[in-house]
Design an enzyme around this catalytic site. Structure first.
Site, short mmCIF file in Angstrom:
data_model
loop_
_atom_site.label_atom_id
_atom_site.label_comp_id
_atom_site.label_asym_id
_atom_site.label_seq_id
_atom_site.Cartn_x
_atom_site.Cartn_y
_atom_site.Cartn_z
N ASP A 52 -0.69 11.11 13.73
CA ASP A 52 -1.30 9.78 13.73
C ASP A 52 -2.62 9.80 12.84
OD1 ASP A 52 -2.39 7.29 14.29
OD2 ASP A 52 -2.32 7.57 16.45
N ASN A 83 -0.96 5.92 1.13
CA ASN A 83 -0.02 4.88 1.15
C ASN A 83 -0.24 4.41 2.39
OD1 ASN A 83 2.48 3.10 0.69
ND2 ASN A 83 2.86 4.37 2.33
N TYR A 149 -8.37 -5.76 6.98
CA TYR A 149 -7.45 -5.22 5.90
C TYR A 149 -8.25 -5.50 4.44
CZ TYR A 149 -3.19 -4.72 3.09
OH TYR A 149 -2.14 -4.13 2.19
N GLY A 150 -8.53 -6.52 4.27
CA GLY A 150 -9.07 -6.65 2.95
C GLY A 150 -10.53 -5.75 2.68
N ALA A 151 -11.37 -5.80 3.75
CA ALA A 151 -12.24 -4.83 3.40
C ALA A 151 -12.20 -3.37 3.32
CB ALA A 151 -13.30 -5.03 4.81
N LYS A 153 -9.09 -2.14 2.03
CA LYS A 153 -8.61 -1.90 0.85
C LYS A 153 -9.65 -1.63 -0.22
CE LYS A 153 -4.32 -1.31 1.93
NZ LYS A 153 -3.75 0.02 1.70
N ILE A 181 5.31 -6.39 -2.22
CA ILE A 181 6.56 -5.63 -1.95
C ILE A 181 7.31 -6.22 -0.95
CG2 ILE A 181 7.43 -3.14 -2.05
CD1 ILE A 181 5.59 -3.80 -4.23
#
Length: 243
Positions: A52, A83, A149-151, A153, A181
């Site tokens: 995990d 990934n 999520y954006g922060a 990445k 995708i």
């Protein structure tokens, strides 16, 4: 050559692992769940560790135990494909679940940094190391509801820039957005409440109009670039523009 792929049990990670294995590389897959189909098809090429990655104590322990420690120290060139990631929490600031914020931060950002550090520590001139952070367009364009999520990445993008500035002669790194995708994550996007994610209609249209890239095609393009001489010239890139 060998490679570590996180989140290899499904989606883009599974497609990347399959592509690498089909090209004769040895792959170590790290995810909570294994990939029985790949394990059966590539019995001698694939090793798996059930882990995990959102649990920092488990990951830190795994870095010092077999088989991950052995795999990290193996001779010859090696690849790390960070990934694994998660979209949640999809919510506006002030309504986000605290535990979900911590879990996403660990999986999307902290785990790739821990793995990159351990991976780089084993590199030298005769052991070239290449690192791919699987980034996102959300790192470079702000979307309401995707602040966590954006922060995460965007943090990977900047990590790649800083590592590249260190100019390790045996290390190449790129934070690479693969495009949109056709994976379970996209299904999750389309299930979002428009009140939390106002851009949902755009992603509904991408699916309806067959504009999502199949995971196998994106994986082939990513691996082609990763193994090419051009890899690392750009530290932050978009796979669609490279293609």
């Amino acid at each position: 050559m060998h490679a570590i792929v996180t989140g290899h049990s499904r989606g883009l990670g599974a497609a990347i692992a399959q592509c690498l294995l089909a090209r004769g590389l040895t792959v170590l897959g790290l995810s909570r769940h294994g990939n029985p189909a790949l394990a059966e098809r590539f019995a001698t090429g694939l090793s798996e560790v059930s882990l995990d990655l959102s649990d920092p104590s488990s990951l830190c322990a795994a870095l010092h135990t077999t088989p991950l420690k052995t795999f990290l120290a193996a001779d010859g060139p090696a690849l790390l494909i960070n990934n694994a990631g998660m979209l949640q929490p999809v919510a506006r600031l002030g309504t986000q679940d605290a535990a979900a914020i911590v879990r996403a931060g660990q999986l999307n950002f902290i785990a790739p940094l821990l793995l990159a550090n351990a991976f780089a520590a084993t590199g030298r001139l005769e052991r070239e190391r290449r690192i791919v952070h699987v980034s996102s367009g959300a790192a470079r364009s702000a979307y309401a509801g995707w602040s966590i999520y954006g922060a995460g990445k965007a943090g990977l993008d900047h990590h790649a820039r800083a590592v590249a500035a260190e100019q390790h002669p045996w290390l190449r790194i790129c934070s690479l957005a693969p495009g949109v995708i056709d994976t379970d994550m996209q299904a999750e996007v389309r299930a979002s409440d428009p009140a939390d994610f106002p851009q949902r209609a755009r992603f509904d249209a991408l699916k309806r109009d067959a504009l999502l890239t199949p995971a196998a095609i994106a994986a082939e393009r990513l691996v082609d670039y990763l193994l090419s001489d051009a890899f690392g010239r750009e530290t932050v890139a978009d796979l669609r523009q490279l293609a």
